[in-house]
Design an enzyme around this catalytic site. Structure first.
Site: not given
Length: 128
Positions: A47, A70, A78-79, A112
């Site tokens: 952030y 969002n 956003c993750h 990911e």
DNA sequence: CCGAAGACACATA
DNA sequence: TATGTGTCTTCGG
């Protein structure tokens, strides 16, 4: 929009955010989302880092609120945003316990390819 | 408008 | 580790 989803499906995130209509979103949030959409798969940012890119580190908290609400949860990754402590952080999942949200968030990141060292993400996974 | 809250950061003890 | 303080955007009264 379809274009974006296709890119996401092909694993090419960080794809153009251009074609999305952000006219009803505040300028500040647009900046946040723009930066956020640059984070590639398998990497994360913080952030504070986003805040710094936009203006100054002090905006960190504001960035948090921006990301939290969002409007394009499937498109904007956003993750891939974690607190500076490198812990997973929160992941808003309405109706569920915060812990569950974090669990989900962490799961997505691992899928990911983000590496974890204990409860924290490895520095190597940090996006520069 | 004003006050409170928030997916944070950082200094201090 | 644990608290406390600084900062800025949003949202609701």
């Amino acid at each position: 929009m379809i274009e974006i989803l296709y890119q996401l499906f092909m694993g090419r995130s960080g794809a153009k955010l251009k074609s999305i209509d952000l006219s009803h979103v505040s300028a500040f949030r647009r900046k946040v989302y723009r930066e956020l959409s640059r984070v590639p798969r398998g990497r994360v940012t913080t952030y504070g880092a986003i805040a710094r890119k936009i203006d100054s580190r002090r905006f960190a908290r504001a960035v948090g609120t921006a990301v939290a609400s969002n409007p394009l949860s499937l498109v904007i990754p956003c993750h891939r945003v974690v607190p500076a402590s490198l812990e997973v952080g929160n992941y808003g999942m309405p109706g569920r316990k915060p812990s569950e949200g974090s669990y989900i968030k962490r799961g997505i990141l691992q899928r990911e390819g983000v590496e974890f060292e204990g409860s924290k993400v490895s520095k190597e996974s940090l996006w520069v």
